[in-house]
Scaffold this motif. Structure first.
Motif, PDB file in Angstrom:
ATOM      1  N   ILE A 139      13.286  -9.015   0.564  1.00 36.30           N
ATOM      2  CA  ILE A 139      11.839  -8.829   0.531  1.00 36.30           C
ATOM      3  C   ILE A 139      11.473  -8.464  -0.901  1.00 36.30           C
ATOM      4  N   GLY A 140      10.672  -9.278  -1.559  1.00 39.09           N
ATOM      5  CA  GLY A 140      10.361  -9.086  -2.970  1.00 39.09           C
ATOM      6  C   GLY A 140       9.425  -7.923  -3.239  1.00 39.09           C
ATOM      7  N   ALA A 141       9.241  -7.635  -4.520  1.00 38.35           N
ATOM      8  CA  ALA A 141       8.374  -6.540  -4.948  1.00 38.35           C
ATOM      9  C   ALA A 141       6.947  -6.756  -4.473  1.00 38.35           C
ATOM     10  N   ASN A 142       6.302  -5.672  -4.054  1.00 36.15           N
ATOM     11  CA  ASN A 142       4.882  -5.665  -3.675  1.00 36.15           C
ATOM     12  C   ASN A 142       4.538  -6.564  -2.488  1.00 36.15           C
ATOM     13  N   VAL A 143       5.514  -6.914  -1.673  1.00 35.12           N
ATOM     14  CA  VAL A 143       5.260  -7.675  -0.450  1.00 35.12           C
ATOM     15  C   VAL A 143       4.634  -6.747   0.584  1.00 35.12           C
ATOM     16  N   THR A 144       3.732  -7.278   1.408  1.00 36.53           N
ATOM     17  CA  THR A 144       3.211  -6.568   2.572  1.00 36.53           C
ATOM     18  C   THR A 144       3.660  -7.313   3.820  1.00 36.53           C
ATOM     19  N   ILE A 145       4.258  -6.585   4.764  1.00 34.89           N
ATOM     20  CA  ILE A 145       4.679  -7.174   6.037  1.00 34.89           C
ATOM     21  C   ILE A 145       3.844  -6.555   7.145  1.00 34.89           C
ATOM     22  N   VAL A 146       3.003  -7.376   7.784  1.00 36.35           N
ATOM     23  CA  VAL A 146       2.189  -6.906   8.899  1.00 36.35           C
ATOM     24  C   VAL A 146       3.122  -6.665  10.088  1.00 36.35           C
ATOM     25  N   CYS A 147       2.914  -5.561  10.778  1.00 30.66           N
ATOM     26  CA  CYS A 147       3.827  -5.154  11.841  1.00 30.66           C
ATOM     27  C   CYS A 147       3.934  -6.209  12.935  1.00 30.66           C
ATOM     28  N   GLY A 148       5.070  -6.185  13.603  1.00 26.68           N
ATOM     29  CA  GLY A 148       5.326  -7.116  14.686  1.00 26.68           C
ATOM     30  C   GLY A 148       6.025  -8.387  14.250  1.00 26.68           C
ATOM     31  N   CYS A 149       6.255  -8.558  12.957  1.00 24.90           N
ATOM     32  CA  CYS A 149       6.921  -9.760  12.457  1.00 24.90           C
ATOM     33  C   CYS A 149       8.429  -9.565  12.434  1.00 24.90           C
ATOM     34  N   GLU A 150       9.132 -10.667  12.573  1.00 25.91           N
ATOM     35  CA  GLU A 150      10.581 -10.671  12.388  1.00 25.91           C
ATOM     36  C   GLU A 150      10.892 -11.561  11.202  1.00 25.91           C
ATOM     37  N   ILE A 151      11.660 -11.028  10.273  1.00 29.27           N
ATOM     38  CA  ILE A 151      12.081 -11.788   9.097  1.00 29.27           C
ATOM     39  C   ILE A 151      13.511 -12.240   9.349  1.00 29.27           C
ATOM     40  N   GLY A 152      13.741 -13.543   9.326  1.00 25.71           N
ATOM     41  CA  GLY A 152      15.023 -14.116   9.726  1.00 25.71           C
ATOM     42  C   GLY A 152      16.175 -13.828   8.781  1.00 25.71           C
ATOM     43  N   ASN A 176      11.370   8.106  -4.441  1.00 25.68           N
ATOM     44  CA  ASN A 176      10.091   8.157  -3.738  1.00 25.68           C
ATOM     45  C   ASN A 176      10.046   7.221  -2.524  1.00 25.68           C
ATOM     46  N   VAL A 177      11.144   7.175  -1.783  1.00 25.66           N
ATOM     47  CA  VAL A 177      11.195   6.397  -0.540  1.00 25.66           C
ATOM     48  C   VAL A 177      10.901   7.335   0.624  1.00 25.66           C
ATOM     49  N   MET A 230       7.228  -2.545  -1.925  1.00 26.92           N
ATOM     50  CA  MET A 230       6.832  -3.387  -0.793  1.00 26.92           C
ATOM     51  C   MET A 230       6.332  -2.480   0.323  1.00 26.92           C
ATOM     52  N   VAL A 231       5.542  -3.055   1.250  1.00 29.39           N
ATOM     53  CA  VAL A 231       4.820  -2.249   2.232  1.00 29.39           C
ATOM     54  C   VAL A 231       5.073  -2.755   3.649  1.00 29.39           C
ATOM     55  N   PHE A 232       5.394  -1.827   4.537  1.00 35.54           N
ATOM     56  CA  PHE A 232       5.419  -2.102   5.979  1.00 35.54           C
ATOM     57  C   PHE A 232       4.162  -1.495   6.602  1.00 35.54           C
ATOM     58  N   THR A 233       3.739  -2.061   7.722  1.00 34.34           N
ATOM     59  CA  THR A 233       2.700  -1.427   8.533  1.00 34.34           C
ATOM     60  C   THR A 233       3.274  -1.247   9.942  1.00 34.34           C
ATOM     61  N   ASN A 234       2.612  -0.447  10.781  1.00 33.37           N
ATOM     62  CA  ASN A 234       3.094  -0.344  12.161  1.00 33.37           C
ATOM     63  C   ASN A 234       1.983  -0.415  13.206  1.00 33.37           C
ATOM     64  N   VAL A 235       0.736  -0.558  12.764  1.00 33.31           N
ATOM     65  CA  VAL A 235      -0.401  -0.761  13.664  1.00 33.31           C
ATOM     66  C   VAL A 235      -1.274  -1.855  13.053  1.00 33.31           C
ATOM     67  N   VAL A 254       9.016   2.720  -1.559  1.00 33.07           N
ATOM     68  CA  VAL A 254       8.914   1.988  -0.294  1.00 33.07           C
ATOM     69  C   VAL A 254       8.821   3.000   0.847  1.00 33.07           C
ATOM     70  N   SER A 255       7.895   2.766   1.783  1.00 29.69           N
ATOM     71  CA  SER A 255       7.774   3.592   2.989  1.00 29.69           C
ATOM     72  C   SER A 255       8.181   2.749   4.190  1.00 29.69           C
ATOM     73  N   LEU A 256       9.159   3.258   4.939  1.00 27.79           N
ATOM     74  CA  LEU A 256       9.619   2.590   6.153  1.00 27.79           C
ATOM     75  C   LEU A 256       9.087   3.391   7.330  1.00 27.79           C
ATOM     76  N   TYR A 257       8.128   2.818   8.046  1.00 30.96           N
ATOM     77  CA  TYR A 257       7.447   3.531   9.118  1.00 30.96           C
ATOM     78  C   TYR A 257       8.145   3.316  10.454  1.00 30.96           C
ATOM     79  N   THR A 258       7.841   4.191  11.404  1.00 30.04           N
ATOM     80  CA  THR A 258       8.404   4.096  12.743  1.00 30.04           C
ATOM     81  C   THR A 258       8.213   2.680  13.278  1.00 30.04           C
ATOM     82  N   GLY A 259       9.284   2.116  13.810  1.00 33.80           N
ATOM     83  CA  GLY A 259       9.256   0.745  14.316  1.00 33.80           C
ATOM     84  C   GLY A 259       9.970  -0.236  13.420  1.00 33.80           C
ATOM     85  N   VAL A 260      10.347   0.182  12.195  1.00 35.26           N
ATOM     86  CA  VAL A 260      11.042  -0.711  11.272  1.00 35.26           C
ATOM     87  C   VAL A 260      12.542  -0.634  11.516  1.00 35.26           C
TER      88      VAL A 260
END
Length: 196
Positions: free
Chosen positions: A111-124, A45-46, A82-87, A64-70
């Motif tokens: 990136i751990g379970a159930n994490v939300t990453i607000v778009c525009g971030c860079e994870i090192g 279900n990705v 875990m969740v990505f956003t793009n707007v 997990v959904s990987l949206y445009t911009g990831v």
């Protein structure tokens, strides 16, 4: 003949690049113009949106959904649900596709379970985002972050162990003996010649 595995229930749209030995499991949908490296695993279900880029050996757990911009570099781990956003300010009645922001997950990050990453971030590189965190700003290389909003609570080794630095800014990974130096808020892994 495909050099990757896709479960019969997976939907792979045309014009995707998928590396050899990658496995795509049940009910996963890969949209056009994606680039997925070799030796990746996409769980059940990705969703991989158009234009997403995954490096080699990326592990994407279930739901997990990987949206445009990831974009994920090599050896990234994306935990279950875990969740990505793009707007940053979505509205169903306003088309904001021109406002999609890029989110980059650098090499070796977890990136751990159930994490939300607000778009525009860079994870090192080799950063570790604890389960359930909400990431609203960039995360430095090797940083351990947790909570909502995510705050740095320590440093992690490339092998995934918490690093304890001494008064001189030196630490040794308890899992494999690698040496690290913390100087002015930046971590570097030391080679053998630098340890003397």
């Amino acid at each position: 003949m495909n050099r990757y595995f896709a479960h019969p229930t997976a939907v792979i749209d045309p014009d995707c690049q998928i590396g050899e030995h990658t496995k795509i499991w049940h009910f996963t949908h890969v949209m056009p113009h994606c680039v997925i490296g070799r030796d990746c695993v996409l769980g059940q279900n990705v969703f991989v949106a158009e234009g997403v880029r995954l490096g080699n050996n990326v592990k994407v757990q279930n739901n997990v959904s990987l949206y445009t911009g990831v974009e994920c570099e090599d050896d990234v781990f994306l935990g279950p649900s875990m969740v990505f956003t793009n707007v940053v300010n979505p509205r169903s009645f306003i088309n904001r596709k021109q406002e999609f922001q890029k989110t980059i997950i650098r090499q070796g990050a977890t990136i751990g379970a159930n994490v939300t990453i607000v778009c525009g971030c860079e994870i090192g590189r080799y950063a570790f985002v604890g389960a359930g965190a909400v990431v609203t700003k960039p995360v430095p290389d090797y940083a351990l972050v947790m909570g909502n909003p995510a705050r740095q609570t320590g440093w992690m080794s490339e092998s995934g162990a918490k690093l304890e630095f001494d008064g001189e800014g030196l630490a040794v990974c308890p899992l494999n003996g690698d040496h690290y130096q913390l100087k002015e808020g930046i971590i570097s892994k030391l080679c053998n010649a630098e340890r003397v």
